[in-house]
Design an enzyme around this catalytic site. Structure first.
Site, short mmCIF file in Angstrom:
data_model
loop_
_atom_site.label_atom_id
_atom_site.label_comp_id
_atom_site.label_asym_id
_atom_site.label_seq_id
_atom_site.Cartn_x
_atom_site.Cartn_y
_atom_site.Cartn_z
N HIS A 164 -2.35 -3.47 0.87
CA HIS A 164 -2.19 -2.42 -0.14
C HIS A 164 -0.71 -2.20 -0.41
O HIS A 164 0.10 -2.18 0.53
CB HIS A 164 -2.80 -1.10 0.35
CG HIS A 164 -4.20 -0.87 -0.11
ND1 HIS A 164 -5.25 -0.63 0.76
CD2 HIS A 164 -4.74 -0.84 -1.36
CE1 HIS A 164 -6.37 -0.46 0.07
NE2 HIS A 164 -6.08 -0.58 -1.22
N ARG A 195 -15.39 6.97 -5.43
CA ARG A 195 -15.06 8.34 -5.86
C ARG A 195 -14.94 8.41 -7.37
O ARG A 195 -15.25 9.43 -7.98
CB ARG A 195 -13.75 8.78 -5.20
CG ARG A 195 -13.32 10.20 -5.54
CD ARG A 195 -12.06 10.59 -4.79
NE ARG A 195 -10.95 9.71 -5.06
CZ ARG A 195 -10.15 9.81 -6.14
NH1 ARG A 195 -10.36 10.75 -7.06
NH2 ARG A 195 -9.15 8.97 -6.31
N GLU A 213 -3.78 -4.24 5.93
CA GLU A 213 -5.11 -3.75 6.28
C GLU A 213 -5.70 -4.56 7.44
O GLU A 213 -5.69 -5.78 7.42
CB GLU A 213 -6.03 -3.79 5.07
CG GLU A 213 -5.58 -2.89 3.92
CD GLU A 213 -5.58 -1.41 4.25
OE1 GLU A 213 -6.16 -1.03 5.29
OE2 GLU A 213 -4.99 -0.64 3.47
N CYS A 237 -10.98 -2.21 -3.64
CA CYS A 237 -10.09 -2.92 -2.71
C CYS A 237 -10.84 -3.32 -1.44
O CYS A 237 -10.81 -4.48 -1.02
CB CYS A 237 -8.88 -2.06 -2.38
SG CYS A 237 -7.69 -1.92 -3.73
#
Length: 216
Positions: free
Chosen positions: A168, A89, A79, A142
């Site tokens: 990730h 979500r 990342e 995350c």
């Protein structure tokens, strides 16, 4: 000292490959003579930051790599950037579901990883491990912990020269029904990937120039 973190299971899963990989990678690196601490973080907004900051203060690491699961991605994702936005979500493990909230009130819009992500990408590919540079860590726990890590390091929590970032990992092979076509990697491959990134970061003071961007 090297600090590796992974998350507890979430979203109805019974395992989280981020923690499996972080714990296994710490064993690999300790076997090579490195001082390593591995810490499992709760998949909970806010609480995960408290556990991370406690680990930073206790271990005073020179290098921190936080790891999370990105189910559906086919590669190890290095990342590049964390954003100051929580937009969940699904609820976290404590039932929290922040929407359009700042990770750190009044903090910068974003932080870049201080890991040599391009050099790590090159090293992973050389090792035969599928990898990519990712431009988004999402807006769930995350990204929350990635942003919090970089903010903590920028404000003096941890050693002055501590570098850090976020990776990730895909589903672990045993999580995925056989024949489903869902991307996954074996746990030992993910653990070795983290060890490769650590070795690269320790040996690299400035990143390499390597095309790893995206069109969209």
């Amino acid at each position: 000292m090297i600090l590796l973190t992974g998350f507890e299971p979430f979203g109805g899963e019974t395992t989280n490959p981020s923690w499996t990989a972080a714990e296994a990678a710490s064993g690999i690196l300790q076997g090579e003579g490195h001082a390593v601490a591995a810490v499992e973080l709760p998949c909970v907004f806010g609480q995960s930051i408290a556990v991370l900051e406690d680990a930073l203060r206790r271990h005073n690491p020179e290098l921190v790599i936080c790891v999370g699961q990105a189910g559906g991605r086919p590669r190890i994702s290095l990342e590049r950037v964390a954003i100051n936005c929580d937009d969940a979500r699904i609820p976290d493990n404590a039932g929290n579901r922040p929407v359009d909230e700042e990770v750190v009130a009044g903090g910068p819009a974003a932080y870049f990883s201080s890991l040599p992500v391009k050099a790590a990408l090159e090293a992973l590919r050389t090792a035969g491990i599928p990898a990519e540079v990712s431009q988004t860590a999402g807006t769930y726990v995350c990204n929350h912990i990635f942003y919090a890590l970089m903010h903590s390091l920028s404000t003096g929590i941890g050693a002055p020269a501590t570098r850090g970032g976020f990776i990730h990992v895909p589903y672990e092979t045993r999580q995925v029904p056989q024949g489903s076509g869902t991307p996954s990697l074996p746990a030992p491959v993910m653990a070795e990937a983290l060890a490769v990134v650590v070795r690269t970061a320790l040996a690299t003071t400035s990143d390499v120039k390597l095309s790893a961007g995206t069109v969209h």
